[in-house]
Enzyme design. Structure first.
Site, short mmCIF file in Angstrom:
data_model
loop_
_atom_site.label_atom_id
_atom_site.label_comp_id
_atom_site.label_asym_id
_atom_site.label_seq_id
_atom_site.Cartn_x
_atom_site.Cartn_y
_atom_site.Cartn_z
N LYS A 54 -3.13 -31.34 -45.92
CA LYS A 54 -3.38 -30.11 -46.73
C LYS A 54 -2.74 -30.34 -48.16
O LYS A 54 -3.31 -29.54 -49.09
CB LYS A 54 -2.56 -29.08 -45.77
CG LYS A 54 -3.13 -28.62 -44.48
CD LYS A 54 -2.20 -27.99 -43.66
CE LYS A 54 -2.56 -27.98 -42.22
NZ LYS A 54 -1.82 -27.41 -40.97
N GLN A 98 4.67 -25.86 -40.55
CA GLN A 98 3.95 -26.69 -39.67
C GLN A 98 4.78 -26.83 -38.28
O GLN A 98 6.05 -26.98 -37.95
CB GLN A 98 4.15 -28.44 -40.18
CG GLN A 98 3.10 -29.21 -39.08
CD GLN A 98 1.79 -28.90 -39.27
OE1 GLN A 98 1.43 -28.52 -40.35
NE2 GLN A 98 1.12 -28.98 -38.09
N ASP A 121 -2.18 -19.00 -43.36
CA ASP A 121 -2.63 -19.54 -41.87
C ASP A 121 -3.24 -18.06 -41.39
O ASP A 121 -4.01 -18.33 -40.44
CB ASP A 121 -1.44 -19.94 -40.96
CG ASP A 121 -1.51 -21.43 -41.09
OD1 ASP A 121 -2.68 -21.97 -41.49
OD2 ASP A 121 -0.54 -22.19 -40.52
#
Ligand code: NAP
Length: 288
Positions: A54, A98, A121
């Site tokens: 990412k 994460q 997200d």
């Protein structure tokens, strides 16, 4: 009939190239450069690979990276303090915690502490609520990726019969909400659905997000329908989706392969969310 393949890898690359240009013109026009903060606690190798991917993808499109890697024994309060700090940092447009986190840290609870404006997200309860109510907000990446694939292939969504198989918070529910927002007629299916085959067979668009290898068969697909396969299942024969590709490709009009369909879109949409978050933050600052 043999379906046209929806090439998610190529479309994701196209989105990323467009984003790089959009970010450069945004910054050239005086906008704050988007920044993505990642928070990784511990040394899970898969998580490290995801976070690294990412950050690398962010750098490629001109997003500034803030990678926080904390030791596995970091107290939960320290992670909470870091999230609060990132919420208040103007250079950070998006924050990713994460998952999974080590056992002493309640990762799903900590995710809820991320400011909704920085929830790239799109998975916090606030973001889910905004989506459910049709209000502006950051949308979950994989579901947005599905919609982007449909858009790029000019699939008519308004009035279309869309069947979503799977009702998870991660994929099924948000993809159904996004299809509804596009004025599709949406049916959501799950493990208690009666006559799943019959329900799928009437769909113009089938989105499979089940996590069961090749469960959706070609005979369940209406000839010419569009099939979006979100599934990623590791089997002895390699990676397969939730749709039996070999039979479905003979019936569908458009279909995503696995791999190379929905999968590559997730990071592309994360990058887009980071730009959208930066733009929304600037707009909010200018009216404040
Ligand atoms: P999940 O949380 O396990 O949810 C699976 C859903 O499928 C549940 O709603 C479940 O119904 C339903 N289901 C299970 N068995 C069924 C059956 N026999 N008939 C009808 N429905 C059934 O999975 P998820 O997180 O949504 O992920 C789904 C798939 O997408 C997985 O393969 C995952 O790896 C993949 N995925 C891919 C990406 C990506 O491409 N980047 C991202 C996320 C997920 P109930 O609610 O009734 O139990």
């Amino acid at each position: 009939m043999t379906a046209t393949l929806i090439d998610g890898k190529a479309i994701a690359q196209q989105v990323r190239t467009e984003l790089r240009d959009e970010i450069e013109s945004w910054v050239a026009g005086g906008g704050r450069r988007p920044g993505l903060a990642t928070v990784l606690v511990g040394d899970d190798p898969a998580s490290a690979v995801y976070v690294g991917g990412k950050q690398k993808a962010s750098a490629e499109v001109g997003i500034e990276g803030f990678a926080h890697h904390l030791p596995a024994d970091t107290p939960e309060d320290d992670v909470i303090a870091l999230l609060h700090e990132l919420n208040g940092d103007d250079r950070v447009s998006g924050i990713l915690l994460q998952l999974p986190t080590p056992d002493h840290i309640n990762g799903s609870h900590l995710t809820t502490l991320i400011d909704a404006g920085k929830d790239v997200d799109g998975l916090t309860p606030v973001s889910a609520g905004l989506l459910a109510k049709g209000l502006p907000g950051l949308r979950p990446c994989t579901p947005s990726g599905c919609i982007e694939l449909l858009r790029r292939h000019d699939v008519t969504l308004e009035g279309a019969e869309a069947v979503v198989v799977g009702r998870s918070d991660l994929v099924g529910k948000p993809v159904a909400a996004l299809l509804l927002a596009e004025n599709a007629t949406v049916t959501m299916c799950h493990s208690r659905t009666r006559d799943l085959e019959g329900v799928c067979r009437r769909a113009d668009i089938v989105v499979a997000a089940v996590g069961r290898p090749e469960m959706v068969k070609g005979r369940w697909i209406k000839p010419g329908a569009t099939v979006i396969d979100v599934g990623i299942n590791r089997t002895d024969d390699g990676l397969v989706g939730d749709v039996e590709f070999a039979s479905a490709v003979e019936v569908a009009g458009l279909i995503t392969p696995v791999p190379g369909g929905v999968g590559p879109m997730t990071i592309a949409m994360l990058l887009r969310n980071t730009l959208l978050a930066a733009q929304a933050a600037d707009a909010a600052a200018s009216v404040a």
